[in-house]
Design an enzyme around this catalytic site. Structure first.
Site, PDB file in Angstrom:
ATOM      1  N   HIS A 147       0.776  -1.199   0.136  1.00 34.99           N
ATOM      2  CA  HIS A 147      -0.075   0.067  -0.185  1.00 34.99           C
ATOM      3  C   HIS A 147       0.778   1.147   0.146  1.00 34.99           C
ATOM      4  O   HIS A 147       1.754   1.299   0.618  1.00 34.99           O
ATOM      5  CB  HIS A 147      -0.901   0.063   1.230  1.00 34.99           C
ATOM      6  CG  HIS A 147      -2.217   1.108   1.098  1.00 34.99           C
ATOM      7  ND1 HIS A 147      -1.822   2.434   1.495  1.00 34.99           N
ATOM      8  CD2 HIS A 147      -3.445   0.986   0.764  1.00 34.99           C
ATOM      9  CE1 HIS A 147      -3.103   3.106   1.366  1.00 34.99           C
ATOM     10  NE2 HIS A 147      -4.012   2.240   0.869  1.00 34.99           N
TER      11      HIS A 147
ATOM     12  N   GLU B  84       0.618   4.298   1.236  1.00 33.88           N
ATOM     13  CA  GLU B  84       0.755   4.963   2.471  1.00 33.88           C
ATOM     14  C   GLU B  84       1.974   4.143   3.446  1.00 33.88           C
ATOM     15  O   GLU B  84       2.833   4.848   3.826  1.00 33.88           O
ATOM     16  CB  GLU B  84      -0.354   5.047   3.395  1.00 33.88           C
ATOM     17  CG  GLU B  84      -0.215   5.681   4.592  1.00 33.88           C
ATOM     18  CD  GLU B  84      -1.365   5.863   5.395  1.00 33.88           C
ATOM     19  OE1 GLU B  84      -2.642   5.789   4.795  1.00 33.88           O
ATOM     20  OE2 GLU B  84      -1.356   5.682   6.742  1.00 33.88           O
TER      21      GLU B  84
HETATM   22  O1  0CH Z   1      -8.217   3.902   2.028  1.00 29.33           O
HETATM   23  P1  0CH Z   1      -6.960   3.983   1.265  1.00 29.33           P
HETATM   24  O2  0CH Z   1      -5.862   4.264   2.090  1.00 29.33           O
HETATM   25  O3  0CH Z   1      -6.569   3.061   0.339  1.00 29.33           O
HETATM   26  O4  0CH Z   1      -7.044   5.074   0.329  1.00 29.33           O
HETATM   27  P2  0CH Z   1      -8.422   5.993  -0.208  1.00 29.33           P
HETATM   28  O5  0CH Z   1      -9.561   5.149  -0.729  1.00 29.33           O
HETATM   29  O6  0CH Z   1      -7.642   6.952  -1.396  1.00 29.33           O
HETATM   30  O7  0CH Z   1      -9.070   6.983   0.888  1.00 29.33           O
HETATM   31  C1  0CH Z   1      -8.203   8.001   1.291  1.00 29.33           C
HETATM   32  C2  0CH Z   1      -7.245   7.899   2.347  1.00 29.33           C
HETATM   33  C3  0CH Z   1      -5.936   8.584   1.859  1.00 29.33           C
HETATM   34  C4  0CH Z   1      -4.663   8.222   2.800  1.00 29.33           C
HETATM   35  O8  0CH Z   1      -5.007   8.228   4.131  1.00 29.33           O
END
Ligand code: 0CH
Ligand code: SF4
Length: 334
Positions: free
Chosen positions: A141, A143
């Site tokens: 991932h 992050e």
């Molecule tokens: O849930 P994830 O981290 O896969 O990301 P997303 O769907 O783009 O939601 C926003 C979270 C962004 C970072 O915390």
């Protein structure tokens, strides 16, 4: 609204029993809103193309809309022409990516969510104090890659309680844990408990790493899951927080739960014999997609949705400072 107070609505017995519950809060969090507006404003200010490293948020409709407006999404900075403008996604980047951007003389706008940046700071602080850091999260991932990149020599990834037995640390009395911001709260607690059993002196993060939005959306889905026949989560397949909502829904008692990118992915057969349908959406999902699902249900005899409120949200983040500075300069020049 109708002002006709005469005849009661005529519903078939089936329709009268149907219900739609809508989670609140759902959808965009403060970090996603900021990241999407960042790309929009960058396009307005600098003109197309504006490059974005990785998907700005994990939602295919958001990405397609921004692409249509002139954003170019790339996987790595080598794909960005020297000197061009590039936005870093909400999920954050490692210091190595900042270094690559400097090397290619790119103009960068960092849309990393401030709550992800907070976890980066915690990683740096624990590493400076020479702790071994156990980062709970999903391998691969973005992050996790960004956070781990802050102190690769101190950080190891732990995906689940099953990984705990294999952890090797230098000093069991100097171990700390951190996490990805979008994990399941309940699963993470289980993983932390397993780690603490092995390392009783385990140090906690100074504040919750799983962010307010992730926590609130999981709480909200629990409220609408119990006793519902079908729970639809709107969100993309690579959206960690959206995928977690399906798992939380099933654990909380939903008889069935599916994730869809939009109403077109709903399988008509899912509605067979279904009376109560609950609906929610991940933190990267535009509300219009949820409304599309509600319209789909309405066309099939389901009544207006009843919102179930479990938390209020009012957090707003200011835009990245590089962008604010350029917006101010452009306003002055006019
Ligand atoms: O849930 P994830 O981290 O896969 O990301 P997303 O769907 O783009 O939601 C926003 C979270 C962004 C970072 O915390
Ligand atoms: Fe920030 Fe949480 Fe939204 Fe991620 S889910 S962008 S950490 S507010």
């Amino acid at each position: 609204m109708s002002t006709d107070m005469g005849m009661p609505p005529i519903l078939s017995p089936d329709e009268a029993e149907k219900a739609v519950l809508l989670a609140a809060p759902r959808g965009y969090c403060a970090g996603v809103d900021r990241a999407v507006v960042t790309v929009e404003q960058a396009l307005d200010l600098y003109g197309a193309p504006v490059y974005v490293r990785k998907q700005i948020v994990h939602n295919k409709h958001v990405v397609a809309d921004l692409e249509a407006r002139g954003a170019i999404f790339v996987e790595e900075l080598v794909e960005v022409p020297e000197g061009a403008t590039v936005v870093f996604s909400a999920h954050g980047v490692s210091p190595e990516v900042h270094r690559q951007a400097e090397e290619r003389t790119l103009k960068t706008i960092d849309a990393t969510c401030p709550l992800v940046t907070k976890v980066h700071h915690e990683a740096k602080r624990f590493a400076a104090d020479d702790y071994d850091i156990l980062l709970i999260g999903h391998a691969g991932h973005e992050e996790v890659e960004g956070t781990a990149g802050e102190a690769p020599e101190h950080i190891q990834l732990v995906e689940s309680p099953a990984d705990v037995a294999g952890i090797v640390v230098r000093d069991p009395s100097r171990v700390a844990w951190l996490s990805q911001t979008t994990l399941s709260v309940d699963e993470t607690l289980e993983t932390v408990a397993a780690i603490r059993e092995r390392f009783p002196e385990l140090l906690d993060p100074p504040s919750d790493d799983i962010c307010y939005a992730t926590q609130n959306r999981q709480l909200a889905v629990k409220e609408i899951a119990h006793g519902c026949d079908l729970l639809i989560v709107v969100g993309s397949g690579n959206s960690s927080n959206s995928v977690r909502l399906v798992e939380v829904a099933l654990e909380a008692g939903a008889k069935a739960s599916y994730r869809v990118d939009d109403a077109s992915e709903i399988d008509e057969a899912w509605l067979d014999g279904v009376r109560t349908v609950s609906v929610t959406s991940g933190a990267s999902v535009p509300e219009s997609l949820v409304q599309g699902v509600l319209a789909y249900l309405a066309e099939r005899g389901y009544p207006d949705a009843k919102a179930v409120h479990s938390a209020e949200e009012s957090l707003i983040f200011s835009l990245p400072k590089e962008l604010r500075r350029d917006m101010k300069a452009a306003a002055r020049a006019q």
